[in-house]
Design a protein around this motif. Sequence first.
Motif, PDB file in Angstrom:
ATOM      1  N   UNK A  69     -33.352 -19.830 -22.563  1.00  0.00           N
ATOM      2  CA  UNK A  69     -32.843 -18.858 -21.595  1.00  0.00           C
ATOM      3  C   UNK A  69     -31.333 -18.994 -21.424  1.00  0.00           C
ATOM      4  N   UNK A  70     -30.694 -17.848 -21.238  1.00  0.00           N
ATOM      5  CA  UNK A  70     -29.242 -17.832 -21.030  1.00  0.00           C
ATOM      6  C   UNK A  70     -28.934 -18.114 -19.562  1.00  0.00           C
ATOM      7  N   UNK A  71     -27.770 -18.656 -19.334  1.00  0.00           N
ATOM      8  CA  UNK A  71     -27.313 -18.963 -17.988  1.00  0.00           C
ATOM      9  C   UNK A  71     -26.566 -17.750 -17.438  1.00  0.00           C
ATOM     10  N   UNK A  72     -26.974 -17.277 -16.282  1.00  0.00           N
ATOM     11  CA  UNK A  72     -26.374 -16.070 -15.696  1.00  0.00           C
ATOM     12  C   UNK A  72     -24.876 -16.237 -15.443  1.00  0.00           C
ATOM     13  N   UNK A  73     -24.472 -17.401 -14.952  1.00  0.00           N
ATOM     14  CA  UNK A  73     -23.064 -17.628 -14.632  1.00  0.00           C
ATOM     15  C   UNK A  73     -22.203 -17.607 -15.893  1.00  0.00           C
ATOM     16  N   UNK A  74     -22.695 -18.197 -16.969  1.00  0.00           N
ATOM     17  CA  UNK A  74     -21.938 -18.206 -18.226  1.00  0.00           C
ATOM     18  C   UNK A  74     -21.773 -16.792 -18.780  1.00  0.00           C
ATOM     19  N   UNK A  75     -22.843 -16.018 -18.746  1.00  0.00           N
ATOM     20  CA  UNK A  75     -22.788 -14.648 -19.247  1.00  0.00           C
ATOM     21  C   UNK A  75     -21.838 -13.814 -18.386  1.00  0.00           C
ATOM     22  N   UNK A  76     -21.897 -13.999 -17.077  1.00  0.00           N
ATOM     23  CA  UNK A  76     -21.005 -13.258 -16.173  1.00  0.00           C
ATOM     24  C   UNK A  76     -19.546 -13.641 -16.418  1.00  0.00           C
ATOM     25  N   UNK A  77     -19.289 -14.922 -16.643  1.00  0.00           N
ATOM     26  CA  UNK A  77     -17.920 -15.374 -16.901  1.00  0.00           C
ATOM     27  C   UNK A  77     -17.384 -14.787 -18.207  1.00  0.00           C
ATOM     28  N   UNK A  78     -18.212 -14.744 -19.236  1.00  0.00           N
ATOM     29  CA  UNK A  78     -17.796 -14.152 -20.514  1.00  0.00           C
ATOM     30  C   UNK A  78     -17.486 -12.667 -20.342  1.00  0.00           C
ATOM     31  N   UNK A  79     -18.344 -11.956 -19.590  1.00  0.00           N
ATOM     32  CA  UNK A  79     -18.132 -10.527 -19.359  1.00  0.00           C
ATOM     33  C   UNK A  79     -16.844 -10.290 -18.574  1.00  0.00           C
ATOM     34  N   UNK A  80     -16.571 -11.150 -17.609  1.00  0.00           N
ATOM     35  CA  UNK A  80     -15.355 -11.006 -16.808  1.00  0.00           C
ATOM     36  C   UNK A  80     -14.117 -11.240 -17.668  1.00  0.00           C
ATOM     37  N   UNK A  81     -14.175 -12.257 -18.537  1.00  0.00           N
ATOM     38  CA  UNK A  81     -13.049 -12.537 -19.430  1.00  0.00           C
ATOM     39  C   UNK A  81     -12.829 -11.379 -20.409  1.00  0.00           C
ATOM     40  N   UNK A  83     -13.629  -8.256 -19.921  1.00  0.00           N
ATOM     41  CA  UNK A  83     -13.117  -7.136 -19.141  1.00  0.00           C
ATOM     42  C   UNK A  83     -11.626  -7.319 -18.867  1.00  0.00           C
ATOM     43  N   UNK A  84     -11.220  -8.547 -18.556  1.00  0.00           N
ATOM     44  CA  UNK A  84      -9.812  -8.829 -18.277  1.00  0.00           C
ATOM     45  C   UNK A  84      -8.947  -8.528 -19.502  1.00  0.00           C
ATOM     46  N   UNK A  85      -9.447  -8.892 -20.678  1.00  0.00           N
ATOM     47  CA  UNK A  85      -8.710  -8.598 -21.910  1.00  0.00           C
ATOM     48  C   UNK A  85      -8.638  -7.099 -22.184  1.00  0.00           C
ATOM     49  N   UNK A  86      -9.742  -6.435 -21.920  1.00  0.00           N
ATOM     50  CA  UNK A  86      -9.832  -5.007 -22.205  1.00  0.00           C
ATOM     51  C   UNK A  86      -8.912  -4.184 -21.307  1.00  0.00           C
ATOM     52  N   UNK A  87      -8.843  -4.564 -20.026  1.00  0.00           N
ATOM     53  CA  UNK A  87      -8.082  -3.769 -19.071  1.00  0.00           C
ATOM     54  C   UNK A  87      -6.751  -4.398 -18.685  1.00  0.00           C
TER      55      UNK A  87
END
Length: 88
Positions: A69-81, A83-87
């Motif tokens: 199982x994936x860790x929710x916090x790790x996945x959220x942190x990757x998505x936030x990073x 998003x930060x690069x994208x925008x």
Amino acid sequence: MCRNIKTLFNFEPPATHDEIRDAALQFVRKLSGTTRPSQRNQAAFDRAVEAIAESAHELLHSLETMHHPRNREEVAAKAKAKSALRFA
């Protein structure tokens, strides 16, 4: 597919009923083209959300995987990073 619908399978802890229902609500909103149905259509809208949530719940609990199982916090942190690069 709508960007707001997130993957719910294979997370620790598992998806909650509220998360599944929220995804179903977003899906019905996308299909119907409205975020708030008229009073005349409210009952049909609510029935669709509940039916899809029930089907999604059944699907998520019947799927099997050999992956950890994936860790929710790790996945959220990757998505936030990302998003930060994208925008940035």
